[in-house]
Design a protein around this motif. Sequence first.
Motif, PDB file in Angstrom:
ATOM      1  N   LYS A   1     -11.993  -3.380  10.150  1.00  0.00           N
ATOM      2  CA  LYS A   1     -10.909  -3.944   9.347  1.00  0.00           C
ATOM      3  C   LYS A   1     -10.526  -5.324   9.904  1.00  0.00           C
ATOM      4  CE  LYS A   1      -6.598  -2.155   7.554  1.00  0.00           C
ATOM      5  NZ  LYS A   1      -5.961  -0.874   7.297  1.00  0.00           N
TER       6      LYS A   1
ATOM      7  N   TYR B   1      -3.195  -8.080   9.505  1.00  0.00           N
ATOM      8  CA  TYR B   1      -2.139  -7.061   9.532  1.00  0.00           C
ATOM      9  C   TYR B   1      -1.206  -7.158  10.739  1.00  0.00           C
ATOM     10  CZ  TYR B   1      -4.788  -4.657   5.886  1.00  0.00           C
ATOM     11  OH  TYR B   1      -5.433  -4.344   4.724  1.00  0.00           O
TER      12      TYR B   1
ATOM     13  N   VAL C   1      -1.555   2.952  13.033  1.00  0.00           N
ATOM     14  CA  VAL C   1      -2.889   3.263  12.510  1.00  0.00           C
ATOM     15  C   VAL C   1      -3.398   2.210  11.520  1.00  0.00           C
ATOM     16  CG1 VAL C   1      -1.995   4.736  10.642  1.00  0.00           C
ATOM     17  CG2 VAL C   1      -4.259   5.189  11.546  1.00  0.00           C
TER      18      VAL C   1
ATOM     19  N   TRP D   1      -7.517   2.225  17.258  1.00  0.00           N
ATOM     20  CA  TRP D   1      -7.360   2.839  15.923  1.00  0.00           C
ATOM     21  C   TRP D   1      -7.749   4.324  15.966  1.00  0.00           C
ATOM     22  CZ3 TRP D   1     -11.492   4.889  13.072  1.00  0.00           C
ATOM     23  CH2 TRP D   1     -11.089   5.485  11.874  1.00  0.00           C
TER      24      TRP D   1
ATOM     25  N   ARG E   1      -5.449   7.210  14.675  1.00  0.00           N
ATOM     26  CA  ARG E   1      -5.875   8.031  13.530  1.00  0.00           C
ATOM     27  C   ARG E   1      -5.910   9.508  13.945  1.00  0.00           C
ATOM     28  NH1 ARG E   1      -7.644   6.756   7.832  1.00  0.00           N
ATOM     29  NH2 ARG E   1      -8.533   8.708   7.219  1.00  0.00           N
TER      30      ARG E   1
ATOM     31  N   ALA F   1       2.964   1.673   3.472  1.00  0.00           N
ATOM     32  CA  ALA F   1       1.740   2.002   2.742  1.00  0.00           C
ATOM     33  C   ALA F   1       2.033   2.961   1.582  1.00  0.00           C
ATOM     34  CB  ALA F   1       0.724   2.626   3.694  1.00  0.00           C
ATOM     35  N   GLY F   2       3.062   3.780   1.739  1.00  0.00           N
ATOM     36  CA  GLY F   2       3.246   4.849   0.762  1.00  0.00           C
ATOM     37  C   GLY F   2       4.355   4.648  -0.239  1.00  0.00           C
TER      38      GLY F   2
ATOM     39  N   THR G   1       3.128   1.613  -3.343  1.00  0.00           N
ATOM     40  CA  THR G   1       1.876   2.024  -3.976  1.00  0.00           C
ATOM     41  C   THR G   1       2.115   3.198  -4.922  1.00  0.00           C
ATOM     42  OG1 THR G   1       1.554   3.252  -1.942  1.00  0.00           O
ATOM     43  CG2 THR G   1       0.213   1.289  -2.222  1.00  0.00           C
TER      44      THR G   1
ATOM     45  N   THR H   1       2.496   3.126  -9.092  1.00  0.00           N
ATOM     46  CA  THR H   1       1.495   3.883  -9.858  1.00  0.00           C
ATOM     47  C   THR H   1       2.191   4.817 -10.847  1.00  0.00           C
ATOM     48  OG1 THR H   1      -0.028   3.710  -8.017  1.00  0.00           O
ATOM     49  CG2 THR H   1      -0.542   5.374  -9.665  1.00  0.00           C
TER      50      THR H   1
ATOM     51  N   PRO I   1     -10.070  -5.943   3.155  1.00  0.00           N
ATOM     52  CA  PRO I   1     -10.642  -6.965   4.030  1.00  0.00           C
ATOM     53  C   PRO I   1     -11.359  -6.375   5.245  1.00  0.00           C
ATOM     54  CG  PRO I   1      -8.270  -6.765   4.404  1.00  0.00           C
ATOM     55  CD  PRO I   1      -8.651  -5.659   3.462  1.00  0.00           C
TER      56      PRO I   1
ATOM     57  N   PRO J   1      -9.817   2.874  -5.140  1.00  0.00           N
ATOM     58  CA  PRO J   1      -8.384   2.567  -5.032  1.00  0.00           C
ATOM     59  C   PRO J   1      -7.821   2.983  -3.676  1.00  0.00           C
ATOM     60  CG  PRO J   1      -8.720   4.453  -6.472  1.00  0.00           C
ATOM     61  CD  PRO J   1     -10.076   3.887  -6.168  1.00  0.00           C
ATOM     62  N   PHE J   2      -8.404   4.025  -3.054  1.00  0.00           N
ATOM     63  CA  PHE J   2      -7.927   4.484  -1.752  1.00  0.00           C
ATOM     64  C   PHE J   2      -8.902   4.089  -0.646  1.00  0.00           C
ATOM     65  CE2 PHE J   2      -6.102   7.491  -4.815  1.00  0.00           C
ATOM     66  CZ  PHE J   2      -4.764   7.475  -4.439  1.00  0.00           C
TER      67      PHE J   2
ATOM     68  N   ARG K   1     -11.942   4.536   7.268  1.00  0.00           N
ATOM     69  CA  ARG K   1     -10.614   3.914   7.166  1.00  0.00           C
ATOM     70  C   ARG K   1      -9.997   4.123   5.789  1.00  0.00           C
ATOM     71  NH1 ARG K   1      -8.783  -0.006  11.542  1.00  0.00           N
ATOM     72  NH2 ARG K   1      -6.882   0.813  10.665  1.00  0.00           N
TER      73      ARG K   1
ATOM     74  N   CYS L   1      -7.640   5.822   2.860  1.00  0.00           N
ATOM     75  CA  CYS L   1      -6.194   6.052   2.883  1.00  0.00           C
ATOM     76  C   CYS L   1      -5.838   7.420   3.478  1.00  0.00           C
ATOM     77  CB  CYS L   1      -5.675   5.959   1.454  1.00  0.00           C
ATOM     78  SG  CYS L   1      -3.931   6.325   1.332  1.00  0.00           S
TER      79      CYS L   1
ATOM     80  N   GLY M   1      -2.904   8.695   3.272  1.00  0.00           N
ATOM     81  CA  GLY M   1      -1.913   9.353   2.410  1.00  0.00           C
ATOM     82  C   GLY M   1      -2.421   9.642   1.013  1.00  0.00           C
TER      83      GLY M   1
ATOM     84  N   ALA N   1      -0.115  10.965  -1.930  1.00  0.00           N
ATOM     85  CA  ALA N   1       0.157  10.154  -3.118  1.00  0.00           C
ATOM     86  C   ALA N   1      -0.213  10.907  -4.393  1.00  0.00           C
ATOM     87  CB  ALA N   1      -0.625   8.847  -3.031  1.00  0.00           C
TER      88      ALA N   1
HETATM   89  C1  HEM Z   1      -1.300   5.271  -5.050  1.00  0.00           C
HETATM   90  C2  HEM Z   1      -1.012   5.309  -3.764  1.00  0.00           C
HETATM   91  C3  HEM Z   1      -1.843   4.718  -2.657  1.00  0.00           C
HETATM   92  C4  HEM Z   1      -2.930   3.879  -2.711  1.00  0.00           C
HETATM   93  C5  HEM Z   1      -3.625   3.316  -3.954  1.00  0.00           C
HETATM   94  C6  HEM Z   1      -3.346   3.625  -1.348  1.00  0.00           C
HETATM   95  C7  HEM Z   1      -4.440   2.829  -1.007  1.00  0.00           C
HETATM   96  C8  HEM Z   1      -4.853   2.600   0.286  1.00  0.00           C
HETATM   97  C9  HEM Z   1      -5.978   1.762   0.653  1.00  0.00           C
HETATM   98  C10 HEM Z   1      -6.882   1.000  -0.308  1.00  0.00           C
HETATM   99  C11 HEM Z   1      -6.072   1.785   2.001  1.00  0.00           C
HETATM  100  C12 HEM Z   1      -7.095   1.028   2.855  1.00  0.00           C
HETATM  101  C13 HEM Z   1      -6.552  -0.352   3.162  1.00  0.00           C
HETATM  102  C14 HEM Z   1      -7.487  -1.207   3.975  1.00  0.00           C
HETATM  103  O1  HEM Z   1      -8.454  -0.720   4.550  1.00  0.00           O
HETATM  104  O2  HEM Z   1      -7.227  -2.408   4.042  1.00  0.00           O
HETATM  105  C15 HEM Z   1      -5.011   2.633   2.508  1.00  0.00           C
HETATM  106  C16 HEM Z   1      -4.803   2.903   3.843  1.00  0.00           C
HETATM  107  C17 HEM Z   1      -3.744   3.665   4.301  1.00  0.00           C
HETATM  108  N1  HEM Z   1      -2.815   4.341   3.547  1.00  0.00           N
HETATM  109 FE1  HEM Z   1      -2.717   4.412   1.533  1.00  0.00          FE
HETATM  110  N2  HEM Z   1      -2.517   4.299  -0.497  1.00  0.00           N
HETATM  111  C18 HEM Z   1      -1.586   4.986  -1.245  1.00  0.00           C
HETATM  112  C19 HEM Z   1      -0.573   5.807  -0.769  1.00  0.00           C
HETATM  113  C20 HEM Z   1      -0.339   6.078   0.545  1.00  0.00           C
HETATM  114  C21 HEM Z   1       0.702   6.941   1.043  1.00  0.00           C
HETATM  115  C22 HEM Z   1       1.680   7.735   0.153  1.00  0.00           C
HETATM  116  C23 HEM Z   1       0.663   6.892   2.404  1.00  0.00           C
HETATM  117  C24 HEM Z   1       1.514   7.593   3.421  1.00  0.00           C
HETATM  118  C25 HEM Z   1       2.615   8.240   3.174  1.00  0.00           C
HETATM  119  C26 HEM Z   1      -0.451   6.032   2.763  1.00  0.00           C
HETATM  120  C27 HEM Z   1      -0.851   5.761   4.054  1.00  0.00           C
HETATM  121  C28 HEM Z   1      -1.949   4.981   4.391  1.00  0.00           C
HETATM  122  C29 HEM Z   1      -2.322   4.710   5.769  1.00  0.00           C
HETATM  123  C30 HEM Z   1      -1.608   5.221   7.018  1.00  0.00           C
HETATM  124  C31 HEM Z   1      -3.464   3.891   5.708  1.00  0.00           C
HETATM  125  C32 HEM Z   1      -4.258   3.328   6.894  1.00  0.00           C
HETATM  126  C33 HEM Z   1      -5.413   4.249   7.233  1.00  0.00           C
HETATM  127  C34 HEM Z   1      -6.284   3.689   8.336  1.00  0.00           C
HETATM  128  O3  HEM Z   1      -6.431   2.474   8.452  1.00  0.00           O
HETATM  129  O4  HEM Z   1      -6.875   4.487   9.071  1.00  0.00           O
HETATM  130  N3  HEM Z   1      -1.035   5.549   1.614  1.00  0.00           N
HETATM  131  N4  HEM Z   1      -4.289   3.111   1.448  1.00  0.00           N
END
Ligand code: HEM
Length: 633
Positions: A132, A137, A147, A155, A159, A348-349, A352, A356, A422, A534-535, A540, A542, A544, A548
């Motif tokens: 990453k 960030y 994380v 990381w 994680r 993050a949560g 998003t 949505t 990225p 999208p996730f 790495r 998401c 959550g 979500a």
């Molecule tokens: C529609 C809802 C969501 C979408 C579309 C979404 C999308 C993403 C994406 C694309 C990433 C990767 C980002 C990157 O690598 O630059 C990510 C990472 C992450 N998201 Fe989500 N997210 C959502 C909801 C949530 C929720 C509800 C939480 C927590 C309550 C959450 C916690 C995290 C965390 C902690 C990471 C970092 C994981 C890591 O780097 O190991 N996300 N998310």
Amino acid sequence: MTSLLVLLPTLCLASVAFILTWIVIPLYRNIKAARATGLRYVVVPYYQYNFIIARLMRLTLLRAFDSFAPGPSNTSWRVLVTSLWPLKLRHAPFKELGTDTFLIVSPGGILFNTADAAVISQILARGVEFPKATNIYKQINIYGKNVVSTEGAAWRYHRKLTSPAFSERNNFLVWRETLSQTQRMMRKLVGHNDESKTVSHMGDHTMRLSLEVLGRAGLGQKLEWPSETGGKEQPKSFTSSLEYVSLHIVTIMVLLAIFPKWFLRHAPIPSFRSSFQAFEDWSLRMKEMIRSRRAALKEPSDTHENVVTDLIGQLVRGQDDESDEEMKQLFRLSDSEVLGNLFVFMIAGHETSANTIYFTLILLALHPPFQKKVQEELADIRGGRAVDNWFFEEHLPKLINGLLGAALNESLRVISPVLTIPKAISQPRTLSIDGKDATIPADTLFRLCIPSVHRNPKFWPRCPPAESNSPAPPVNEIEDDLEEFKPERWMTKETSLTGFINSAKALSAEALASTTQPMEYFRPFTPVKGAYIPFSDGQRSCLGRRFAQVEILAALAVILSQYSVELAVDEWAEDEHVAAMSHEEKMKVWQKAHDKAQFLLREKMTCIITVQLVKGVSIPVRFVRKGKERFHR
Ligand code: HEM
């Protein structure tokens, strides 16, 4: 005079030396490196991730060109130096350059842009080689390392220690809280006796809903809003500091990046002081919360159930889990890391999920026939049960695999909350691109362009466009329906899937294997790996994701099982006027609201951490009891 004669040539020489050292030579070097990859590249005058130079250039060079030169093409440097082009132009620049992967070369560096599922899946699968881009960030560390902002061993440590918090037990809590908070939200949005009233800023309500769910399932806190405390704003309540921090997060992070804390504490500008105050307040409250949770966990274990299930409980319990003292020191989150992680879960949560829910409601309001089908299916799924009696184990899988799940998938395809993923490499890496090996030079920044790959015709079943007004005009010739919200795309009939599979270039083994299924078999469509992200995906992805999914589906199910969501038409006709209209007249007025909503979704989107409507813009809606719809029954 003599000194001027000396000064002028010195200045000229210094300018030439500066231009050569900082512009010409690095640009020449970067172009040479880009050419060696064999990939297409576009040269631009500056590097968009050099924020100071980019800002200066936007105010001078770009502004000058925009005032005098004709509008730029989709592949002009004037477009490609902006960070929003994947949002505004989707797949168009790739299509016009005739490639799904191209480089943007500037004196400051090389950007690798891709909308190719095969390339994306290689990058995401090789997470160690393509880490990453964590310096983007850095600002997120304001409360402690976490994380989201770390890489490598740090990381892995975060994680490993945060993943258990996202347990199925926590998801159950998310489900229960969302069912109850959504009912509460709807009671406020629908007038007495189910009288329908316009909700002008639905996005604000879904933001609160999502914060409430995070408050309960994340921090074990019931959020009290001013209206529930007799209308009195409590400046230091947990809710107000949490809401303030989450709504002003960008300002807070920018201020902390620029100014020292002592200055912000006494800053002469009141908004700086209040931002800093909120930042400190939240930190104090969270530290107190961590302390009291630790104390509660020391109580006899039969009283633990409620204190361990939320995210904070799981993180605090994780701190003390390791029995070996030495391991405890090595693999144990410090209080500041617990705080840092809780904070990034919120960032993050919050937006998003909230956006949505909001955008999916708008998209369903724009597509009443599909909304009706969803409502019919929901009636079947819940079989007359009251919301409080919906079961996580029984009802959630049906929602995920049903029409509402398809609507959510499609909503995240057309409006992905995250714009690009990225990645950065510190040494050359080789990727297979279009069947050839390309070696990408060290220090290249990668951008996996989500809106672009989500609309890449190579990877999606598609038809000719059905809607004349779908949100796509930057892409002048729309040849397919990939700009349109069509949840049916996710419910594939085997016959059409076979056709798609035969014409697709990059196929996963699972997709090929599935062609043997019976012709009449309907199943959820599985995109080729890397085409739907999208996730994100891989190590790495998401954390959550399920949190979500549970929250969004539960909220939408509660709303749509009782109400229909309609576009509000107040701008064109008053309620009494609408009530007296013929069906044709109603359809005309609805069409105006439809066209305006499409226009806003097309022209007024931006990305500030996440994709959203620009500040001050919203699409008003109404919730009407099922069967009492004003436009489409
Ligand atoms: C529609 C809802 C969501 C979408 C579309 C979404 C999308 C993403 C994406 C694309 C990433 C990767 C980002 C990157 O690598 O630059 C990510 C990472 C992450 N998201 Fe989500 N997210 C959502 C909801 C949530 C929720 C509800 C939480 C927590 C309550 C959450 C916690 C995290 C965390 C902690 C990471 C970092 C994981 C890591 O780097 O190991 N996300 N998310």
